[in-house]
Motif scaffolding. Structure first.
Motif, PDB file in Angstrom:
ATOM      1  N   PRO A 261       0.793  -1.237   0.000  1.00 47.20           N
ATOM      2  CA  PRO A 261       0.000   0.000   0.000  1.00 47.20           C
ATOM      3  C   PRO A 261       0.822   1.283   0.000  1.00 47.20           C
ATOM      4  CG  PRO A 261      -0.138  -1.087   2.137  1.00 47.20           C
ATOM      5  CD  PRO A 261       0.585  -2.030   1.220  1.00 47.20           C
ATOM      6  N   HIS A 263       3.225   1.676  -2.003  1.00 44.61           N
ATOM      7  CA  HIS A 263       3.748   1.784  -3.376  1.00 44.61           C
ATOM      8  C   HIS A 263       2.550   1.720  -4.320  1.00 44.61           C
ATOM      9  CE1 HIS A 263       6.599   1.557  -6.546  1.00 44.61           C
ATOM     10  NE2 HIS A 263       7.164   0.386  -6.337  1.00 44.61           N
ATOM     11  N   VAL A 290      -5.976  13.378  10.019  1.00 46.18           N
ATOM     12  CA  VAL A 290      -4.668  13.009   9.439  1.00 46.18           C
ATOM     13  C   VAL A 290      -3.567  13.812  10.130  1.00 46.18           C
ATOM     14  CG1 VAL A 290      -3.239  13.136   7.341  1.00 46.18           C
ATOM     15  CG2 VAL A 290      -5.584  12.276   7.189  1.00 46.18           C
ATOM     16  N   ARG A 296      -2.816   8.316   7.121  1.00 47.57           N
ATOM     17  CA  ARG A 296      -2.211   9.204   6.131  1.00 47.57           C
ATOM     18  C   ARG A 296      -3.215   9.584   5.072  1.00 47.57           C
ATOM     19  NH1 ARG A 296       4.139   8.327   5.079  1.00 47.57           N
ATOM     20  NH2 ARG A 296       4.675   8.883   7.190  1.00 47.57           N
ATOM     21  N   GLY A 299      -2.474   8.735  -1.492  1.00 47.02           N
ATOM     22  CA  GLY A 299      -2.310   9.427  -2.774  1.00 47.02           C
ATOM     23  C   GLY A 299      -1.645  10.780  -2.624  1.00 47.02           C
ATOM     24  N   PHE A 300      -1.121  11.053  -1.437  1.00 52.07           N
ATOM     25  CA  PHE A 300      -0.403  12.300  -1.191  1.00 52.07           C
ATOM     26  C   PHE A 300       1.003  11.983  -0.723  1.00 52.07           C
ATOM     27  CE2 PHE A 300      -2.224  16.636  -0.917  1.00 52.07           C
ATOM     28  CZ  PHE A 300      -3.384  16.405  -1.644  1.00 52.07           C
ATOM     29  N   GLY A 301       1.948  12.850  -1.109  1.00 52.81           N
ATOM     30  CA  GLY A 301       3.322  12.686  -0.636  1.00 52.81           C
ATOM     31  C   GLY A 301       4.114  11.782  -1.550  1.00 52.81           C
ATOM     32  N   ARG A 351       5.425  20.271   4.682  1.00 49.32           N
ATOM     33  CA  ARG A 351       6.050  18.971   4.393  1.00 49.32           C
ATOM     34  C   ARG A 351       6.128  18.682   2.902  1.00 49.32           C
ATOM     35  NH1 ARG A 351       3.631  18.881   9.078  1.00 49.32           N
ATOM     36  NH2 ARG A 351       4.487  17.728  10.863  1.00 49.32           N
ATOM     37  N   ASN A 356      -0.029  12.635  -5.607  1.00 49.19           N
ATOM     38  CA  ASN A 356       0.864  11.839  -6.450  1.00 49.19           C
ATOM     39  C   ASN A 356       0.048  11.095  -7.510  1.00 49.19           C
ATOM     40  OD1 ASN A 356      -0.013   9.297  -5.313  1.00 49.19           O
ATOM     41  ND2 ASN A 356       1.211   9.779  -3.506  1.00 49.19           N
ATOM     42  N   VAL A 357       0.723  10.259  -8.277  1.00 46.01           N
ATOM     43  CA  VAL A 357       0.098   9.584  -9.421  1.00 46.01           C
ATOM     44  C   VAL A 357      -1.149   8.794  -9.029  1.00 46.01           C
ATOM     45  CG1 VAL A 357       1.517   7.488  -9.241  1.00 46.01           C
ATOM     46  CG2 VAL A 357       0.697   8.189 -11.477  1.00 46.01           C
ATOM     47  N   ASP A 358      -1.172   8.325  -7.786  1.00 48.76           N
ATOM     48  CA  ASP A 358      -2.271   7.456  -7.368  1.00 48.76           C
ATOM     49  C   ASP A 358      -3.526   8.210  -6.952  1.00 48.76           C
ATOM     50  OD1 ASP A 358      -1.072   4.961  -7.747  1.00 48.76           O
ATOM     51  OD2 ASP A 358       0.093   5.192  -5.920  1.00 48.76           O
ATOM     52  N   PHE A 379      -1.340  -1.001 -12.670  1.00 47.68           N
ATOM     53  CA  PHE A 379      -0.056  -0.313 -12.512  1.00 47.68           C
ATOM     54  C   PHE A 379       1.061  -1.271 -12.981  1.00 47.68           C
ATOM     55  CE2 PHE A 379       2.028   2.682  -9.120  1.00 47.68           C
ATOM     56  CZ  PHE A 379       3.171   2.813  -9.880  1.00 47.68           C
TER      57      PHE A 379
HETATM   58  N1  CMC Z   1      -0.361  12.003   4.721  1.00 44.12           N
HETATM   59  C1  CMC Z   1      -0.008  12.663   5.834  1.00 44.12           C
HETATM   60  N2  CMC Z   1       1.260  12.892   6.199  1.00 44.12           N
HETATM   61  C2  CMC Z   1       2.214  12.425   5.382  1.00 44.12           C
HETATM   62  C3  CMC Z   1       1.926  11.740   4.190  1.00 44.12           C
HETATM   63  C4  CMC Z   1       0.576  11.538   3.877  1.00 44.12           C
HETATM   64  N3  CMC Z   1       0.239  10.886   2.754  1.00 44.12           N
HETATM   65  N4  CMC Z   1       3.082  11.382   3.570  1.00 44.12           N
HETATM   66  C5  CMC Z   1       4.057  11.850   4.338  1.00 44.12           C
HETATM   67  N5  CMC Z   1       3.546  12.486   5.449  1.00 44.12           N
HETATM   68  C6  CMC Z   1       4.291  13.173   6.493  1.00 44.12           C
HETATM   69  C7  CMC Z   1       4.944  12.184   7.440  1.00 44.12           C
HETATM   70  O1  CMC Z   1       4.097  11.904   8.539  1.00 44.12           O
HETATM   71  C8  CMC Z   1       6.186  12.928   7.844  1.00 44.12           C
HETATM   72  O2  CMC Z   1       5.810  13.913   8.800  1.00 44.12           O
HETATM   73  P1  CMC Z   1       6.784  14.253  10.059  1.00 44.12           P
HETATM   74  O3  CMC Z   1       7.996  14.868   9.426  1.00 44.12           O
HETATM   75  O4  CMC Z   1       5.996  15.179  10.907  1.00 44.12           O
HETATM   76  O5  CMC Z   1       7.074  12.939  10.716  1.00 44.12           O
HETATM   77  C9  CMC Z   1       6.595  13.666   6.568  1.00 44.12           C
HETATM   78  O6  CMC Z   1       5.359  13.879   5.849  1.00 44.12           O
HETATM   79  C10 CMC Z   1       7.580  12.915   5.709  1.00 44.12           C
HETATM   80  O7  CMC Z   1       7.043  11.607   5.439  1.00 44.12           O
HETATM   81  P2  CMC Z   1       7.903  10.274   5.243  1.00 44.12           P
HETATM   82  O8  CMC Z   1       7.098   9.114   5.688  1.00 44.12           O
HETATM   83  O9  CMC Z   1       9.253  10.469   5.848  1.00 44.12           O
HETATM   84  O10 CMC Z   1       8.057  10.240   3.669  1.00 44.12           O
HETATM   85  P3  CMC Z   1       8.589   9.024   2.817  1.00 44.12           P
HETATM   86  O11 CMC Z   1       9.379   9.622   1.731  1.00 44.12           O
HETATM   87  O12 CMC Z   1       9.264   8.006   3.685  1.00 44.12           O
HETATM   88  O13 CMC Z   1       7.249   8.348   2.265  1.00 44.12           O
HETATM   89  C11 CMC Z   1       5.358   7.898   0.935  1.00 44.12           C
HETATM   90  C12 CMC Z   1       6.746   8.560   0.990  1.00 44.12           C
HETATM   91  C13 CMC Z   1       4.843   7.956  -0.505  1.00 44.12           C
HETATM   92  C14 CMC Z   1       5.482   6.422   1.351  1.00 44.12           C
HETATM   93  C15 CMC Z   1       4.405   8.650   1.879  1.00 44.12           C
HETATM   94  O14 CMC Z   1       4.283   9.986   1.469  1.00 44.12           O
HETATM   95  C16 CMC Z   1       3.038   7.973   1.999  1.00 44.12           C
HETATM   96  O15 CMC Z   1       2.855   7.073   2.803  1.00 44.12           O
HETATM   97  N6  CMC Z   1       2.030   8.435   1.163  1.00 44.12           N
HETATM   98  C17 CMC Z   1       0.729   7.803   1.136  1.00 44.12           C
HETATM   99  C18 CMC Z   1       0.798   6.542   0.282  1.00 44.12           C
HETATM  100  C19 CMC Z   1       0.902   6.877  -1.196  1.00 44.12           C
HETATM  101  O16 CMC Z   1       0.189   7.716  -1.711  1.00 44.12           O
HETATM  102  N7  CMC Z   1       1.787   6.160  -1.895  1.00 44.12           N
HETATM  103  C20 CMC Z   1       1.940   6.276  -3.340  1.00 44.12           C
HETATM  104  C21 CMC Z   1       3.261   6.836  -3.732  1.00 44.12           C
HETATM  105  S1  CMC Z   1       3.300   7.299  -5.470  1.00 44.12           S
HETATM  106  C22 CMC Z   1       3.204   5.826  -6.347  1.00 44.12           C
HETATM  107  C23 CMC Z   1       4.371   4.954  -6.158  1.00 44.12           C
HETATM  108  O17 CMC Z   1       5.525   5.384  -6.310  1.00 44.12           O
HETATM  109  O18 CMC Z   1       4.150   3.768  -5.903  1.00 44.12           O
END
Ligand code: CMC
Length: 422
Positions: A261, A263, A290, A296, A299-301, A351, A356-358, A379
């Motif tokens: 989830p 990815h 959130v 979380r 689809g964001f970040g 932050r 994102n794409v999703d 995907f």
């Molecule tokens: N919602 C709320 N807060 C978030 C989110 C989110 N979606 N993503 C990151 N943050 C916060 C996180 O809590 C952290 O805050 P703090 O600095 O206060 O602890 C900060 O932003 C940095 O987050 P991170 O977990 O260190 O970032 P990461 O680079 O390790 O994770 C990610 C990247 C994509 C796994 C994450 O942003 C996430 O879980 N997003 C939601 C799932 C998602 O949409 N995934 C699809 C990615 S795009 C398609 C793909 O490549 O597969």
């Protein structure tokens, strides 16, 4: 020497100057200066695992290019198969090359009857199609013994065409099985995406002609998902590929990584989240939860994009074209409100969390009639081209086996304790 950095071992006063090349520094001089001292880089956030000439991302500027071509231009003018060729061979094909390539893919879409009758039908009726896809791709390796000849260019080409061609067939077979519908054989007279839609939805008509706008939209989504440099799935492909396993086994590993989830599973999670929110009025309260750490915003970040994901921008336009045919997805208003609220909230701004794409892709897939369990499968189909491009690059560069180090934090030596004394 041009730009460089100097590292000094404060224990001995010895230094080493390391040139900065392509924005990175080699670990070789570092290893010589500091044998047995390792970089601690959990999740590889600061490690370049390779030099690669395939995909270029500038996460701060929100730029994505395949082999130098901006994703926006490819989405507008190209097709998935042409993009797959570009990723794998490095150049856009000529007319003859594209014809040959399209022919080779089209004529490898069939799967061995045993795959369908014995293997796929052996799953439980409610098996997740992504689980079925991961295992059936791995199983393909048993049908092509010579796939292990990874240094033979011709053999590699054959497996590459087979994998790109058979992924949609396996994907649709998994879906048809889950709804109790008979398997549909690929139709060689159709384009890549139209054929996939035919294998998904055909019932009794002699030929299934997908709505051209929907086939085109799917093809654009395939282009957008075709590659994304060293992401989790591609890294899995490269790590397994570096052991010289056959490409089917490596692709199964990459697909397994995509399943998660965080990815490729995120688009499924977005629909679940939007459904739970239920109405645009509930968005502010959801965003608040959130921010308080209760889950979380799906689809964001993004690890790399600290700006709007350029793919999300294109998908938003594609969504409008799809909704003109299918009618608007009722979850769209919630998604738009969510984006608006999040992008004006300091938590997300500070932050650098953007869609994102999703974020929007699931809305399109749902409007087109795909069940949520198929989203990650959708995907995996196009990402296969990217995985194979990186696999081919790895083999051509003859890279060493991937083998990171660790910083051991466990117990020191201690004597074995008999069970009666524990
Ligand atoms: N919602 C709320 N807060 C978030 C989110 C989110 N979606 N993503 C990151 N943050 C916060 C996180 O809590 C952290 O805050 P703090 O600095 O206060 O602890 C900060 O932003 C940095 O987050 P991170 O977990 O260190 O970032 P990461 O680079 O390790 O994770 C990610 C990247 C994509 C796994 C994450 O942003 C996430 O879980 N997003 C939601 C799932 C998602 O949409 N995934 C699809 C990615 S795009 C398609 C793909 O490549 O597969």
């Amino acid at each position: 020497m041009g730009e460089s950095i100097t590292i000094t071992d404060n224990r001995t006063g010895e230094s080493v100057e390391i040139p900065i090349e392509y924005g990175g520094i080699s670990s070789e001089p570092f290893k010589k200066l500091l044998p047995g001292v390792w970089f601690e880089d959990e999740a590889f956030t600061a490690t370049a695992a390779t030099r690669s000439a395939i995909t270029d991302i500038d996460g701060d500027a929100g730029i994505l290019r395949y082999r130098g071509y901006p994703i926006e231009q490819l989405a507008e003018h190209s097709t998935y198969l042409e993009v797959a060729y570009l990723l794998i061979f490095g150049e856009l094909p000529t007319t003859e090359q594209l014809e040959q390539w399209t022919h080779d893919i089209t004529y490898h879409t069939y799967i061995h009857e045993n795959m369908r009758k014995r293997f796929l039908e052996g799953f439980h009726y409610d098996a997740h199609p992504m689980g079925m896809l991961v295992s059936s791709v791995a199983a393909l390796s048993t049908f092509y013994e010579n796939a292990k000849d990874i240094f033979d260019e011709e053999v590699r080409y054959k497996q590459i065409t087979r994998l790109i061609a058979k992924m949609p067939t396996l994907a649709a077979a998994a879906y048809r099985f889950s709804v109790g519908m008979p398997f549909v054989y690929p139709d060689n007279s159709l384009s890549f995406s139209a054929n996939f839609l035919s294998t998904m939805w055909k019932v009794a008509e002699p030929r299934y002609d997908a709505n051209p706008a929907l086939a085109k939209a799917l093809d654009v989504l395939f282009i957008l998902h075709a590659d994304h440099e060293q992401n989790c799935g591609t890294t899995a492909m490269r790590v397994v590929g570096s052991s010289h396993a056959d490409p089917y086994s490596a692709t199964a590993a990459a697909a397994a990584a995509l399943y998660g989830p965080r990815h490729g599973g995120a688009n499924e999670a977005v629909i679940k989240m939007l459904t739970e929110i239920g109405s645009p009025d509930n968005v502010p309260a959801f965003v608040e939860s959130v921010k308080q750490g209760k889950g979380r915003l799906q689809g964001f970040g993004h690890r790399v994009y600290k700006n709007y994901d350029p793919r999300a921008q294109i998908i938003k336009q594609t969504a409008d074209e799809v909704f003109e045919v299918t009618g608007k997805n009722p979850l769209l208003d919630i998604a738009l409100k969510l984006e608006e609220v999040a992008l004006s909230d300091d938590y997300f701004i500070s932050r650098k969390l953007y869609p994102n794409v999703d974020f929007y892709s699931g809305l399109i897939y749902q409007a087109m009639g795909f069940p949520t369990e198929m989203f990650t499968v959708l995907f995996a189909i196009p990402r296969t081209a990217g995985w194979l491009a990186h696999w081919q690059e790895l083999i051509e560069q003859d890279q060493r086996i991937a083998r990171p180090r660790q910083l051991y934090t466990g117990a020191g030596e201690r004597p074995y304790v008999p069970i009666s004394e524990r």
